[in-house]
Design a protein around this motif. Structure first.
Motif, PDB file in Angstrom:
ATOM      1  N   HIS A  75       4.064  -6.286   3.197  1.00 36.71           N
ATOM      2  CA  HIS A  75       4.104  -6.495   4.649  1.00 36.71           C
ATOM      3  C   HIS A  75       4.774  -7.812   5.017  1.00 36.71           C
ATOM      4  O   HIS A  75       4.589  -8.339   6.117  1.00 36.71           O
ATOM      5  CB  HIS A  75       2.671  -6.481   5.209  1.00 36.71           C
ATOM      6  CG  HIS A  75       1.940  -5.204   4.971  1.00 36.71           C
ATOM      7  ND1 HIS A  75       1.381  -4.890   3.743  1.00 36.71           N
ATOM      8  CD2 HIS A  75       1.677  -4.156   5.792  1.00 36.71           C
ATOM      9  CE1 HIS A  75       0.790  -3.700   3.822  1.00 36.71           C
ATOM     10  NE2 HIS A  75       0.958  -3.244   5.045  1.00 36.71           N
ATOM     11  N   ASP A 132       0.851  -1.183   0.000  1.00 39.68           N
ATOM     12  CA  ASP A 132       0.000   0.000   0.000  1.00 39.68           C
ATOM     13  C   ASP A 132       0.890   1.237   0.000  1.00 39.68           C
ATOM     14  O   ASP A 132       2.120   1.129  -0.093  1.00 39.68           O
ATOM     15  CB  ASP A 132      -0.958  -0.010   1.208  1.00 39.68           C
ATOM     16  CG  ASP A 132      -0.233  -0.164   2.536  1.00 39.68           C
ATOM     17  OD1 ASP A 132       0.891   0.383   2.672  1.00 39.68           O
ATOM     18  OD2 ASP A 132      -0.776  -0.804   3.451  1.00 39.68           O
ATOM     19  N   ALA A 133       0.288   2.414   0.112  1.00 39.18           N
ATOM     20  CA  ALA A 133       1.054   3.660   0.036  1.00 39.18           C
ATOM     21  C   ALA A 133       2.084   3.769   1.147  1.00 39.18           C
ATOM     22  O   ALA A 133       3.185   4.298   0.954  1.00 39.18           O
ATOM     23  CB  ALA A 133       0.091   4.851   0.096  1.00 39.18           C
ATOM     24  N   SER A 134       1.766   3.253   2.316  1.00 37.12           N
ATOM     25  CA  SER A 134       2.686   3.337   3.451  1.00 37.12           C
ATOM     26  C   SER A 134       3.730   2.227   3.449  1.00 37.12           C
ATOM     27  O   SER A 134       4.786   2.366   4.061  1.00 37.12           O
ATOM     28  CB  SER A 134       1.900   3.285   4.767  1.00 37.12           C
ATOM     29  OG  SER A 134       0.984   4.354   4.861  1.00 37.12           O
ATOM     30  N   HIS A 135       3.410   1.115   2.778  1.00 38.80           N
ATOM     31  CA  HIS A 135       4.323  -0.029   2.732  1.00 38.80           C
ATOM     32  C   HIS A 135       4.437  -0.508   1.281  1.00 38.80           C
ATOM     33  O   HIS A 135       3.871  -1.534   0.905  1.00 38.80           O
ATOM     34  CB  HIS A 135       3.812  -1.162   3.635  1.00 38.80           C
ATOM     35  CG  HIS A 135       3.595  -0.752   5.046  1.00 38.80           C
ATOM     36  ND1 HIS A 135       2.409  -0.177   5.476  1.00 38.80           N
ATOM     37  CD2 HIS A 135       4.409  -0.810   6.135  1.00 38.80           C
ATOM     38  CE1 HIS A 135       2.506   0.088   6.766  1.00 38.80           C
ATOM     39  NE2 HIS A 135       3.703  -0.282   7.194  1.00 38.80           N
ATOM     40  N   PRO A 136       5.180   0.240   0.448  1.00 40.14           N
ATOM     41  CA  PRO A 136       5.248  -0.080  -0.986  1.00 40.14           C
ATOM     42  C   PRO A 136       5.896  -1.423  -1.292  1.00 40.14           C
ATOM     43  O   PRO A 136       5.703  -1.960  -2.382  1.00 40.14           O
ATOM     44  CB  PRO A 136       6.082   1.076  -1.559  1.00 40.14           C
ATOM     45  CG  PRO A 136       6.858   1.609  -0.397  1.00 40.14           C
ATOM     46  CD  PRO A 136       5.974   1.428   0.789  1.00 40.14           C
TER      47      PRO A 136
END
Length: 309
Positions: free
Chosen positions: A80, A73-77
């Protein structure tokens, strides 16, 4: 949310086993602590404490595994996946913590032997051994299929519990057969279990830390990745190939040499072919960053040598 990973069947099996492990550990902790108190067995009570820690670590594995399957996602390109490595690291630490708790209980029993343990504690331990070894084998098999560090560590956590139960079984048997003079054998068994659990914790700690620090995967795996990339038409040489493990997936940064007179469009097409070849392989590659280099112009520059045998 469906697990975003190509090995869906294995992922679903892993989620089922981690959930089952969580429930089994909680049930066994209650049974062993109760039986240990009522049956006057320090080894069984200590084994129950260790199972309580297992319940917590199983919850960590369950939550970490699910979190690691979330897409970028935007925070974790980059995704996870590292949560899975972190969960495995925490399990290894939990094993070391459990060994300390068992050691304290065992020393107390050796120095201040309590009442003779009850024989009913033996069938309880026998059932525990069978259940935990069954879980260990199933989780280990799934962990190897998915190349999951946290599942591998969780499997050995189940096996450590089976081993401590075996130690408790032997200690209680000696105490029952030998009479009051051998009651301390129960505590000695707890200390043996402590050593077993500590060894497993230390053995699992290093590999989990390596995954968190992006240590290179085995040379054989890196060699296969290079060979696959070199088999793509138009590739003349692999200059660099760096691989890291993130959760259940591999992420690759690779520098590919092609004919320097080739058009940008053709070089771009080759880069896509290399990426597709690696992702479509059975190696578990999920992300590939391909750099195109003109052949013969990288000599003398720092590069990553191919893995040695």
């Amino acid at each position: 949310m469906e697990p975003a990973h190509p090995k869906k069947h294995g992922v679903h099996r892993a989620l089922f086993l981690t959930t089952l492990g969580l429930l089994v550990n909680a049930a066994l902790a209650a049974v062993k602590i109760t039986a240990g108190v009522l049956g006057h067995s320090t080894a069984l009570f200590a084994d129950g404490i260790e199972s309580s820690a297992d319940t917590l670590t199983s919850l960590i594995i369950w939550a970490g595994f699910r979190q690691s399957l979330r897409p970028p996602d935007a925070s974790h390109p980059f995704g996870h996946g590292k949560v899975e490595s972190l969960a495995g690291f925490l399990v290894a630490l939990a094993l070391l913590g459990a060994s300390l708790v068992i050691a304290v209980q065992g020393v107390g029993q050796v120095l201040h032997p309590g009442p003779e343990p009850h024989w009913l504690t033996l069938p309880v331990l026998a059932i525990v051994i069978v259940i935990k070894e069954f879980l260990a084998r199933r989780v280990l098999s799934t962990g190897e299929d998915l190349q999951s560090r946290s599942l591998h560590n969780e499997a050995w956590h189940h096996r450590a519990d089976a081993l401590t139960s075996i130690a408790a079984f032997v200690g209680i048997s000696v105490a029952l057969l030998g009479g009051p003079k051998y009651v301390a054998a129960d505590g000695v068994a707890a200390l043996v279990a402590c050593v077993i659990v500590a060894i497993n914790g230390l053995r699992l700690l290093g590999p989990s830390l390596d995954d968190m620090l992006d240590a290179a995967p085995p040379a054989a795996l890196r060699r296969k990745i290079r060979e696959l990339a070199e088999s793509v038409k138009g590739v003349e040489r692999i200059e660099k190939c760096r691989v890291r493990k993130s959760g259940l997936e591999l992420q690759v940064v690779i520098h590919v040499e092609v004919d320097g007179q080739m058009t940008v469009e053709k070089g771009h097409a080759i880069a896509h072919d290399v990426k597709d070849r690696l992702i479509e392989s059975s190696l578990g590659v999920a992300e590939v960053d391909v750099h195109i280099e003109p052949a013969g112009q990288t000599e003398g520059r720092e590069h990553t040598p191919p893995p040695s045998n």
